[in-house]
Enzyme design. Structure first.
Site, short mmCIF file in Angstrom:
data_model
loop_
_atom_site.label_atom_id
_atom_site.label_comp_id
_atom_site.label_asym_id
_atom_site.label_seq_id
_atom_site.Cartn_x
_atom_site.Cartn_y
_atom_site.Cartn_z
N CYS A 53 0.83 -1.20 0.00
CA CYS A 53 0.00 0.00 0.00
C CYS A 53 0.86 1.26 0.00
CB CYS A 53 -0.87 0.04 1.25
SG CYS A 53 -2.11 -1.25 1.35
N GLU A 55 0.68 3.79 2.00
CA GLU A 55 1.08 4.19 3.35
C GLU A 55 2.36 3.47 3.79
OE1 GLU A 55 -1.86 3.26 2.18
OE2 GLU A 55 -3.42 3.50 3.70
N CYS A 87 -5.66 0.30 5.46
CA CYS A 87 -6.02 -1.09 5.73
C CYS A 87 -5.45 -1.52 7.08
CB CYS A 87 -5.51 -2.01 4.62
SG CYS A 87 -3.74 -2.36 4.72
N CYS A 90 -1.60 -1.62 7.40
CA CYS A 90 -0.99 -0.28 7.48
C CYS A 90 -1.24 0.34 8.86
CB CYS A 90 -1.53 0.62 6.37
SG CYS A 90 -0.92 0.17 4.73
#
Ligand code: THU
Length: 132
Positions: A53, A55, A87, A90
């Site tokens: 991701c 992040e 998510c 993260c």
């Protein structure tokens, strides 16, 4: 840096997202107390579970460049109608280094909402949880 500017930095990362599978670019911008900003984008993989991701891309850039402490906020910019909240993976990784972090989640039209990370990961498990 203002939240608006940090959100802009996150949106600007869409151009680097590698999203041939989801077609859903996400950008992130992590702000440190000294004003340093680490940006990230999502990078997908044909083995879908290997996707990372935006992040965590930003987080890993910060850690690997020696900025492990004093993070103040992270902006996350998606493309859809919903605010792009991080998510679970993260949330957990951010909690490790910055349980007091502010999370700024933006949706495609640029509007955003801000909540403390601790509200997104209540009763989080962190480094202090391991003290015996
Ligand atoms: N994604 C992120 O980069 N950050 C989020 O907060 C949510 C999901 C990515 C992973 C994948 O590349 C795509 O969005 C669709 O799940």
């Amino acid at each position: 840096m203002s939240d608006e500017e940090l959100v802009k930095r996150a949106f600007d990362m869409h151009r680097f997202s590698y999203v041939p599978y989801s077609k859903f670019p996400v950008g992130a911008a992590l702000l440190c107390a000294d004003g340093t900003v680490f940006t990230g984008c999502n990078v997908e993989n044909a083995a879908f579970g290997s996707t990372i991701c935006a992040e965590r891309t930003a987080l890993l850039k910060a850690i690997s460049e020696g900025h492990r402490e004093d993070w103040t906020a992270i902006a996350i910019a998606g493309q859809g109608e919903d605010y792009c909240w991080p998510c679970g993976a993260c949330r957990q990784m951010l909690y490790e280094f910055a349980p007091g972090l502010r999370v700024i989640a933006a949706r495609g039209d640029g509007d955003f909402q801000t909540v403390p990370l601790a509200d997104l990961l209540p009763h989080g498990f962190g480094p202090k949880s391991l003290v015996r």
